[in-house]
Design an enzyme around this catalytic site. Structure first.
Site, mmCIF file in Angstrom:
data_model
loop_
_atom_site.group_PDB
_atom_site.id
_atom_site.type_symbol
_atom_site.label_atom_id
_atom_site.label_comp_id
_atom_site.label_asym_id
_atom_site.label_seq_id
_atom_site.Cartn_x
_atom_site.Cartn_y
_atom_site.Cartn_z
ATOM 1 N N TYR A 147 -15.859 33.813 33.626
ATOM 2 C CA TYR A 147 -14.982 33.237 34.636
ATOM 3 C C TYR A 147 -15.103 33.964 35.971
ATOM 4 O O TYR A 147 -14.932 33.366 37.022
ATOM 5 C CB TYR A 147 -13.523 33.285 34.165
ATOM 6 C CG TYR A 147 -13.119 32.143 33.271
ATOM 7 C CD1 TYR A 147 -13.756 31.925 32.062
ATOM 8 C CD2 TYR A 147 -12.096 31.281 33.638
ATOM 9 C CE1 TYR A 147 -13.387 30.886 31.242
ATOM 10 C CE2 TYR A 147 -11.715 30.233 32.815
ATOM 11 C CZ TYR A 147 -12.364 30.039 31.620
ATOM 12 O OH TYR A 147 -11.989 29.000 30.805
ATOM 13 N N LYS A 200 -20.384 36.958 20.023
ATOM 14 C CA LYS A 200 -21.696 36.349 19.753
ATOM 15 C C LYS A 200 -22.711 37.489 19.796
ATOM 16 O O LYS A 200 -23.634 37.503 20.627
ATOM 17 C CB LYS A 200 -21.957 35.248 20.802
ATOM 18 C CG LYS A 200 -23.180 34.384 20.515
ATOM 19 C CD LYS A 200 -23.017 33.416 19.347
ATOM 20 C CE LYS A 200 -24.322 32.677 19.084
ATOM 21 N NZ LYS A 200 -24.309 31.913 17.820
ATOM 22 N N ASP A 232 -19.355 30.712 16.752
ATOM 23 C CA ASP A 232 -19.644 29.388 16.174
ATOM 24 C C ASP A 232 -19.046 29.280 14.772
ATOM 25 O O ASP A 232 -18.427 28.274 14.420
ATOM 26 C CB ASP A 232 -21.166 29.103 16.170
ATOM 27 C CG ASP A 232 -22.002 30.250 15.614
ATOM 28 O OD1 ASP A 232 -21.469 31.359 15.407
ATOM 29 O OD2 ASP A 232 -23.210 30.035 15.388
ATOM 30 N N ASP A 256 -10.688 30.513 25.573
ATOM 31 C CA ASP A 256 -10.327 29.228 26.172
ATOM 32 C C ASP A 256 -10.629 28.109 25.181
ATOM 33 O O ASP A 256 -9.793 27.233 24.925
ATOM 34 C CB ASP A 256 -11.119 29.034 27.471
ATOM 35 C CG ASP A 256 -10.830 27.696 28.116
ATOM 36 O OD1 ASP A 256 -9.638 27.327 28.186
ATOM 37 O OD2 ASP A 256 -11.784 27.015 28.540
ATOM 38 N N ASP A 260 -7.724 25.946 22.437
ATOM 39 C CA ASP A 260 -7.486 24.489 22.421
ATOM 40 C C ASP A 260 -7.690 23.940 21.010
ATOM 41 O O ASP A 260 -6.928 23.097 20.540
ATOM 42 C CB ASP A 260 -8.455 23.758 23.369
ATOM 43 C CG ASP A 260 -7.875 23.572 24.771
ATOM 44 O OD1 ASP A 260 -7.049 24.420 25.176
ATOM 45 O OD2 ASP A 260 -8.255 22.600 25.452
HETATM 46 C C1 IPM Z 1 -6.531 27.402 30.271
HETATM 47 C C2 IPM Z 1 -7.158 26.374 31.170
HETATM 48 C C3 IPM Z 1 -7.786 27.066 32.374
HETATM 49 C C4 IPM Z 1 -8.856 28.015 31.867
HETATM 50 C C5 IPM Z 1 -8.370 26.097 33.435
HETATM 51 C C6 IPM Z 1 -7.345 25.114 33.920
HETATM 52 C C7 IPM Z 1 -8.977 26.837 34.591
HETATM 53 O O1 IPM Z 1 -8.084 25.618 30.464
HETATM 54 O O2 IPM Z 1 -5.640 28.130 30.738
HETATM 55 O O3 IPM Z 1 -6.913 27.466 29.107
HETATM 56 O O4 IPM Z 1 -10.003 27.619 31.663
HETATM 57 O O5 IPM Z 1 -8.540 29.202 31.679
HETATM 58 MG MG MG Z 2 -8.166 26.007 28.404
#
Ligand code: IPM
Ligand code: MG
Length: 372
Positions: A147, A200, A232, A256, A260
């Site tokens: 990032y 990784k 993975d 990240d 999710d």
């Molecule tokens: C998160 C989001 C952010 C990230 C985006 C919106 C930049 O996906 O907080 O997980 O990638 O960190």
């Molecule tokens: Mg995210």
């Protein structure tokens, strides 16, 4: 140490941000009354709302407010449809969210993923795979890795076809890995004492260093069982056997992605709060609290969004920024009670669930406030 006044900067942002923030603020005010806290919430624009109000995704006045506050309650930013209208460096994700993470040194991102028993139907896994329940804490490093690594740029290839070369750089240093590893081990000590470190190491230099440093840090925590997993395999194990995980320690990008995935297991991204914490100065830690989900422009302004991730983020704020464990638990218990009573926003609603009642953002927020 709890200050007499809780100074909270509330930055709702874009999309569903303002709708879910409204409910979280309402809940904070009710908790404030119940626990006799002086809650001072000041709202300010950020994201496209910041650009529209003051020409910047993070207006100077908003940043000044954040600096003068004890912590930040954040909504969400970014509207992909508007992205082509400004250069990518000025877009809200980079110019507001990533900038705030860096500005306040918020290196430790905690994302608690817990599937309530009543929401088993909203989990995409079979009941057998859900086992006795999914309860995972993702500890994501938030200010390093791809990032932020330099160089980060896109340059022309100089070929006849007009091609480009895009470069992102993944960088981690020993101290960066050490400090997030300590956070992960300490939180594991307060839970089921199991830590899975994701990397990784079979391909990346970063992965090799990550594994070495985490293994060394583990020596200070003999009561925590540590294992390592390639990312993975980790992604696969999350859907095959999520109950094996307690704390998942990840670098920025892997965290990240896996958070999710984990959130979907817990019923919905709309249920996942997060706390992003900086280094302690004295007995204070600056904290930033936000739902892990995004702006969801497709459902914005329609009273459809699930406010629970934002409301649970307010609970994390009370716990981590002010040590107000009872007040935080009051919010979490109210959310659990409302879920148990069958209230469902669209993302967690199933017409076949007995006793489920579909509600909007406002009704869900009001029910949680009333349950406190
Ligand atoms: C998160 C989001 C952010 C990230 C985006 C919106 C930049 O996906 O907080 O997980 O990638 O960190
Ligand atoms: Mg995210």
């Amino acid at each position: 140490m709890t200050p007499t006044v809780l100074k909270i900067a509330a930055l709702a942002g874009d999309g569903i941000g303002p709708e879910v923030m409204r409910e979280a603020i309402q809940v904070l005010r009710v908790v404030g009354q119940k626990f006799q806290l002086t809650v001072q919430i000041t709202e300010a624009p950020v994201g496209w709302a910041g650009i529209d109000a003051a020409g910047q995704a993070l207006p100077d006045a908003t940043l000044a407010l954040c600096r003068a506050s004890d912590c930040i309650l954040f909504g969400s930013v970014g509207l992909p449809d508007r992205d082509p209208t400004i250069p990518k460096e000025q877009r809200p994700e980079r110019a507001a969210l990533l900038r705030l993470r860096k500005e306040f040194g918020l290196f430790a991102n905690l994302r608690p993923v817990k599937l309530p028993r009543e929401l088993a139907h909203a989990c995409p896994l079979t009941p057998e795979r859900q086992g006795t329940g999914i309860d995972i804490l993702v500890v994501r490093e938030l200010t390093g890795g791809m990032y932020f690594g330099q160089p980060k740029k896109t340059e022309p290839l100089g070929d006849a076809a007009g091609g480009f070369r895009a470069i992102d750089t993944m960088v981690y240093t020993t101290p960066e890995i050490e400090r997030i590893a300590h956070v992960a081990f300490r939180t594991a000590q307060l839970r089921r004492k199991k830590l899975t470190s994701i990397d990784k190491a079979n391909v990346l230099e970063n992965g090799v260093l990550w594994r070495e440093v985490v293994t060394r840090v583990a020596k200070a925590y003999p009561d925590v069982a540590l294992d390592h997993m390639f990312v993975d395999n980790g992604a696969m194990q999350l859907v095959l056997r999520p109950t094996q995980f307690d704390v998942l320690l990840c670098e920025n990008m892997f965290g990240d992605i896996l958070s999710d995935e984990a959130a979907a297991l817990a019923g919905s991204l709309g249920m996942l709060p997060s706390a992003s914490l900086g280094a302690a100065t004295g007995d204070r830690v600056f904290g930033f609290y936000e739902p892990a989900g995004g702006t969801a422009p497709d459902i914005a302004g329609k009273n459809l969004a699930n406010p629970i991730a934002q409301i649970l983020s307010a609970a994390l704020l009370l716990r981590h920024s002010f040590g107000l464990h009872d007040a935080a638990a009051a919010i979490e218990n109210a959310v659990a009670a409302v879920i148990a009573a069958g209230l469902r926003t669209g993302d967690i609603f199933s017409p076949t669930e007995p006793g489920a009642r579909r509600v909007g953002t406002r009704e869900m927020g009001a029910a949680i406030a009333a349950a406190i």
